[in-house]
Design an enzyme around this catalytic site. Structure first.
Site, PDB file in Angstrom:
ATOM      1  N   ARG A 260     -52.306  21.356 -11.169  1.00 56.10           N
ATOM      2  CA  ARG A 260     -51.260  22.266 -10.473  1.00 56.10           C
ATOM      3  C   ARG A 260     -51.981  22.901  -9.327  1.00 56.10           C
ATOM      4  O   ARG A 260     -53.095  23.191  -9.332  1.00 56.10           O
ATOM      5  CB  ARG A 260     -50.844  23.287 -11.580  1.00 56.10           C
ATOM      6  CG  ARG A 260     -49.801  22.882 -12.472  1.00 56.10           C
ATOM      7  CD  ARG A 260     -48.392  22.575 -11.919  1.00 56.10           C
ATOM      8  NE  ARG A 260     -47.463  22.026 -13.045  1.00 56.10           N
ATOM      9  CZ  ARG A 260     -47.197  20.926 -13.344  1.00 56.10           C
ATOM     10  NH1 ARG A 260     -48.029  19.937 -12.916  1.00 56.10           N
ATOM     11  NH2 ARG A 260     -46.334  20.576 -14.075  1.00 56.10           N
ATOM     12  N   GLU A 289     -43.954  22.016  -1.855  1.00 58.62           N
ATOM     13  CA  GLU A 289     -43.729  20.507  -2.010  1.00 58.62           C
ATOM     14  C   GLU A 289     -42.205  20.404  -1.637  1.00 58.62           C
ATOM     15  O   GLU A 289     -41.251  21.424  -2.155  1.00 58.62           O
ATOM     16  CB  GLU A 289     -43.885  20.271  -3.555  1.00 58.62           C
ATOM     17  CG  GLU A 289     -45.181  20.117  -3.838  1.00 58.62           C
ATOM     18  CD  GLU A 289     -45.528  19.771  -5.317  1.00 58.62           C
ATOM     19  OE1 GLU A 289     -44.757  19.320  -5.990  1.00 58.62           O
ATOM     20  OE2 GLU A 289     -46.738  19.695  -5.800  1.00 58.62           O
ATOM     21  N   HIS A 308     -47.326  14.045  -5.584  1.00 59.15           N
ATOM     22  CA  HIS A 308     -46.996  14.767  -7.219  1.00 59.15           C
ATOM     23  C   HIS A 308     -46.530  13.756  -8.145  1.00 59.15           C
ATOM     24  O   HIS A 308     -45.364  13.732  -8.511  1.00 59.15           O
ATOM     25  CB  HIS A 308     -45.995  15.939  -7.000  1.00 59.15           C
ATOM     26  CG  HIS A 308     -46.159  16.832  -8.298  1.00 59.15           C
ATOM     27  ND1 HIS A 308     -45.906  18.201  -8.283  1.00 59.15           N
ATOM     28  CD2 HIS A 308     -46.376  16.604  -9.467  1.00 59.15           C
ATOM     29  CE1 HIS A 308     -45.982  18.562  -9.523  1.00 59.15           C
ATOM     30  NE2 HIS A 308     -46.528  17.817 -10.375  1.00 59.15           N
TER      31      HIS A 308
END
Length: 337
Positions: A260, A289, A308
């Site tokens: 993370r 993001e 991701h």
């Protein structure tokens, strides 16, 4: 007994239909598409990032979900958050199935107050993320992504500012000795590298029992040629890797983050890369993001960036469904509900 399963882009009705097996216990299984999260990947990723960072109640529950779940005994979700509003709208709610590793997308405080158990999938993406982490290490060590980018531009470039290195020559530090950290270590062992491990929540003697060298936080920061972090994001671990940590790393150290973004001081990481205080980084997670093309990270030559995708695989989603379905079946079988 009514079970409502909410599909999204990642876990659609074909996978979710496995919950139909629970009908043998007399349950009615309803499978429904989330009106927004079924549409595209970005919508789901945005919600996951929001709930991971700010909790379940930071995303408003869609009216369709409130309506279809209002008489549910069990709600099964993937990216859809289980908010306080949703829980309060379901007076019959007896359990929640969440096909995620963490619980940030659930209002756990309200669920605990109501005595509602949660069955999740803590190991769903373990193998996918561990595989990906090793891939990121090798890509950054060997300049694979940079070489590919140059080849696609028609350039036969072999010099990327620093020599490629072999894993067997290096010391790899793993911060976090949970499910993913352990799997990363298993994959590293055959490479013959020196492996160090630190976990702020697990005693050193428990780590050493697994045949891994436990070290202090300061030591793993100072000694690692590659440093990868695998902690769960929470208030206690926010900005766990700080500006001071980057200053104490080797100037050749490669930092890996497939966990993370909030675990790391992002400004400090960017400055460390810009000023060549560390050798490089391989990153799959970001505070912003999707990452905009003007983001400082996109203008650096000493990073490998991916959008991701570390935990994304067919195995991740199918296993998550199986794990939660199995957990609910264990509860339903003896008639606990």
């Amino acid at each position: 007994m009514k079970i409502v399963c909410i599909c999204d882009y990642f876990i659609q009705s074909d996978l979710m239909s496995q919950f139909k097996k629970l009908e043998k216990y007399g349950a009615e299984v309803v499978i429904a598409d989330h009106p927004e999260l079924i549409k595209n990947k970005d919508a789901g990723m945005k919600v996951m990032l929001q709930t991971d960072t700010n909790g379940a109640n930071s995303v408003k529950c869609h009216p369709f979900i409130l309506d279809i779940c209002k008489d549910a005994d069990i709600i099964v979700v993937h990216t859809a958050p289980v908010t306080k509003e949703l829980i309060e709208a379901c007076p019959k709610l007896k359990a929640v199935g969440a096909m995620r590793g963490g619980l940030n997308s659930l209002d756990m405080e309200t669920l605990k107050e109501r005595g509602i158990p949660v069955i999740n999938s803590p190991t769903r993406s373990v193998h996918a993320v561990a595989d990906f982490t090793i891939g990121m290490m090798i890509s950054e060590l060997k300049h694979i992504s940079r070489a590919h980018a140059q080849m696609m531009l028609g350039n036969w470039q072999k010099d990327y500012g620093r020599e490629a290195r072999d894993l067997r020559e290096l010391t790899v530090g793993v911060i976090g000795f949970g499910n993913i950290g352990k799997e990363v270590i298993k994959r590293l062992i055959p490479f013959g590298c020196d492996i160090l491990c630190f976990d702020p929540f697990i005693p050193a003697d428990k780590i050493s029992l697994e045949g891994v060298t436990p070290v202090s936080r300061d030591e793993i920061i100072r000694r690692s040629d590659i440093l990868t972090i695998h902690l769960r994001y929470a208030k206690a671990t926010e900005n766990y890797i700080s500006k001071e940590d980057f200053e104490h790393m080797k100037d050749t150290c490669i930092f890996i983050n497939t966990a993370r973004a909030g675990l790391v001081d992002q400004d400090a990481l960017i400055h460390a890369l810009q000023d060549n205080k560390i050798g490089g980084a391989a990153l799959d997670v970001y505070l912003e993001e999707p990452l905009g093309k003007d983001h400082p990270l996109c203008h650096l030559q000493n990073v490998t960036l991916t959008p991701h995708i570390a935990g994304t695989s067919t195995g991740t989603f199918s296993f998550a469904v199986e794990e939660v379905c199995r957990g609910l079946e264990c509860q339903l079988g003896p008639g606990d509900f």
